[in-house]
Design an enzyme around this catalytic site. Structure first.
Site, short mmCIF file in Angstrom:
data_model
loop_
_atom_site.label_atom_id
_atom_site.label_comp_id
_atom_site.label_asym_id
_atom_site.label_seq_id
_atom_site.Cartn_x
_atom_site.Cartn_y
_atom_site.Cartn_z
N SER A 120 -48.91 -31.33 -11.50
CA SER A 120 -48.32 -32.15 -12.56
C SER A 120 -49.28 -33.22 -13.08
CB SER A 120 -47.03 -32.81 -12.07
OG SER A 120 -47.29 -33.75 -11.05
N LYS A 157 -47.00 -40.03 -10.18
CA LYS A 157 -46.82 -40.00 -11.63
C LYS A 157 -47.36 -41.29 -12.25
CE LYS A 157 -44.45 -36.08 -11.99
NZ LYS A 157 -44.76 -35.60 -10.63
#
EC number: 3.4.21.88
Length: 203
Positions: A120, A157
């Site tokens: 990701s 993230k």
């Protein structure tokens, strides 16, 4: 090396710390005073036991004649693997191993390594299987890459706070942002990403 008794470990730690802080070993009287022995002779007996076990050398004819023989290897940075639900990230059972990496190579300094799972964040060079160096802090700002825990899931993230909500953005167009409503969900910042070690190229 033979295992030390609890009292022998106390004496060894005192000698080591005294050398680290003052540059010289303690006297027998100082050991006796700090550890509550009745006399310097009691300290001498423990030192002799440490010498027999090969962790110190007693230099005769000197009140501070103690030389450490056991140089402790620094453990290095803990590598965090799979994290169990409800447990602190740095719980002992989560630590796979330790790696001899200087924490000061990173700014701010790293406190632990986290094995990256997934792609990701690939567009900024954080790949599946990499070791992410993390500075443990909860003081993070919009735009920084963080390690976060949402309920019982740990993720890496880019952080953005908007009102009572947290947006966690991937660096891969195939992944949608994760939206966390602080009024309804449990959210914890575990640390700030400060560097990447490409797994396999340096081990």
């Amino acid at each position: 090396m033979k295992a030390l008794t609890a009292r022998q470990q106390q004496v060894y730690d005192l000698v080591r710390d005294h050398i680290s802080q003052t540059g010289m070993p303690p006297t027998r009287a100082e050991i006796a005073s700090q550890l509550g022995f009745r006399s310097p002779n009691a300290a001498e007996e423990h030192l002799k036991a440490l010498a027999r076990k090969g962790v110190i050398e007693i230099v005769s004819g000197a009140s501070r004649g103690i030389r450490l023989l056991l140089e402790e290897e620094p453990e290095g940075l803990p590598l965090i693997g799979r994290v169990a639900a409800g447990e602190p990230l740095l719980a002992q059972e989560h630590i796979e191993s330790h790696y001899q990496v200087d924490p000061m190579l990173f700014k701010p300094s790293a406190d632990f390594l986290l094995r990256v799972n997934g792609m990701s964040m690939k567009d900024i060079g954080i790949m599946d299987g990499d070791l992410l160096a993390v500075h443990k802090t909860q003081d993070v700002h919009n735009g920084q890459v963080i390690v976060a825990r949402i309920e019982d899931e740990v993720t890496v993230k880019r952080f953005k706070k908007v009102g009572s909500k947290i947006e966690l953005h991937a660096e891969n167009p195939e992944f949608s942002p994760i939206i966390v409503d602080l009024r309804e969900q449990s959210f914890t910042v575990e640390g700030l990403a400060v560097g990447v070690i490409r797994n396999g190229e340096w081990l």
